[in-house]
Design a protein around this motif. Structure first.
Motif, PDB file in Angstrom:
ATOM      1  N   LEU A  14       0.835  -1.205   0.000  1.00 50.35           N
ATOM      2  CA  LEU A  14       0.000   0.000   0.000  1.00 50.35           C
ATOM      3  C   LEU A  14       0.871   1.256   0.000  1.00 50.35           C
ATOM      4  O   LEU A  14       0.553   2.244  -0.676  1.00 50.35           O
ATOM      5  CB  LEU A  14      -0.925   0.006   1.221  1.00 50.35           C
ATOM      6  CG  LEU A  14      -2.150  -0.902   1.132  1.00 50.35           C
ATOM      7  CD1 LEU A  14      -2.821  -1.039   2.494  1.00 50.35           C
ATOM      8  CD2 LEU A  14      -3.153  -0.364   0.104  1.00 50.35           C
ATOM      9  N   ASP A  18       0.799   4.159  -2.846  1.00 49.98           N
ATOM     10  CA  ASP A  18       0.612   5.570  -2.508  1.00 49.98           C
ATOM     11  C   ASP A  18       1.717   6.444  -3.087  1.00 49.98           C
ATOM     12  O   ASP A  18       1.455   7.555  -3.573  1.00 49.98           O
ATOM     13  CB  ASP A  18       0.558   5.753  -0.987  1.00 49.98           C
ATOM     14  CG  ASP A  18      -0.803   5.418  -0.405  1.00 49.98           C
ATOM     15  OD1 ASP A  18      -1.801   5.501  -1.137  1.00 49.98           O
ATOM     16  OD2 ASP A  18      -0.868   5.059   0.789  1.00 49.98           O
ATOM     17  N   LYS A  51      -4.655  -0.364  -5.015  1.00 47.98           N
ATOM     18  CA  LYS A  51      -4.887   0.033  -3.621  1.00 47.98           C
ATOM     19  C   LYS A  51      -6.270  -0.406  -3.165  1.00 47.98           C
ATOM     20  O   LYS A  51      -6.428  -0.921  -2.044  1.00 47.98           O
ATOM     21  CB  LYS A  51      -4.725   1.546  -3.482  1.00 47.98           C
ATOM     22  CG  LYS A  51      -4.784   2.039  -2.050  1.00 47.98           C
ATOM     23  CD  LYS A  51      -4.518   3.548  -1.970  1.00 47.98           C
ATOM     24  CE  LYS A  51      -4.643   4.029  -0.533  1.00 47.98           C
ATOM     25  NZ  LYS A  51      -4.418   5.489  -0.433  1.00 47.98           N
ATOM     26  N   LEU A  55      -6.829  -2.955  -0.073  1.00 49.33           N
ATOM     27  CA  LEU A  55      -7.625  -2.534   1.082  1.00 49.33           C
ATOM     28  C   LEU A  55      -8.754  -3.522   1.373  1.00 49.33           C
ATOM     29  O   LEU A  55      -9.194  -3.655   2.518  1.00 49.33           O
ATOM     30  CB  LEU A  55      -8.194  -1.132   0.854  1.00 49.33           C
ATOM     31  CG  LEU A  55      -7.177   0.012   0.946  1.00 49.33           C
ATOM     32  CD1 LEU A  55      -7.816   1.332   0.512  1.00 49.33           C
ATOM     33  CD2 LEU A  55      -6.609   0.140   2.354  1.00 49.33           C
TER      34      LEU A  55
END
Length: 212
Positions: A14, A18, A51, A55
């Motif tokens: 992650l 980002d 992502k 998640l």
């Protein structure tokens, strides 16, 4: 630190996603100098979807599932050569690995080594061709050299430094693939966008393990 658990691997990926998302403008600027100017846009799109996928995978028992899911998502959402290459970076080396609840340095080095081999097989690029291989191959060499020590922080720090040096070296090369190929010697002096993305990904992973 010798092993990362499922949650830590998920958090590391992650963090990498980002960093790419935040680097969209930089990647677009670099690519616009000698490429089509869409690398940052494609990478951002792929990483936003990746992502979302990560998640949704809050719990699990196999760390390789995280890499595979990330790679598949990028492959499906990005399209084009970048989708194939960067999807393979995460998916290729994780496929067919025995399920494991943790990832040690040897496992990470093996995963990235297999991914590199598949990327080179798909694209036929070698070091010096002004592609992401220029950053990835020296990084993988560092991983393989340092993996036996079992130190995640040192291994990823050295891999990220090697990727950065490889990225910087692309400024000296003529391109053999993509739109930049037609520029011939005019491409010299500009770094490759794919190599830049590779460095950003590895730097992000290194920063994550350093923070643990």
């Amino acid at each position: 630190m010798k092993e990362l658990n499922y949650g830590q691997v998920r958090a590391m990926l992650l963090r990498a996603a980002d960093e790419i998302i935040q680097s969209k403008d930089l990647l677009t600027e670099i690519d616009s100098q000698i490429g089509d100017g869409d690398h940052g846009i494609g990478m951002e799109r792929g990483m936003k979807k990746a992502k979302e996928t990560l998640l949704s995978m809050e719990t699990g028992e196999n760390v390789y599932d995280l890499f595979q899911a990330m790679g598949k998502t990028m492959l499906m959402s990005m399209g084009g050569a970048s989708g194939v290459i960067f999807g393979t970076l995460f998916l290729g080396g994780a496929r067919n690995k025995p399920a494991s609840a943790t990832l040690d340095t040897a496992g990470m080095a093996a995963l990235m080594s297999d991914s590199l081999a598949q990327i080179k097989e798909r694209g036929k690029a070698q070091v010096g061709d002004k592609t992401m291989v220029d950053a990835l191959e020296p990084a993988v060499e560092q991983m393989n050299a340092l993996a036996p020590q079992g130190d995640w922080v040192e291994m990823m720090a050295q891999a990220a430094q090697a990727a950065q040096a490889g990225m910087e070296a692309t400024k000296q090369y003529q391109a053999k693939y993509g739109r930049a190929k037609s520029l011939m010697e005019r491409a010299i002096g500009h770094q490759d966008a794919g190599a830049t993305s590779t460095w950003i990904l590895l730097r992000a992973m290194a920063d994550y393990v350093q923070s643990l």
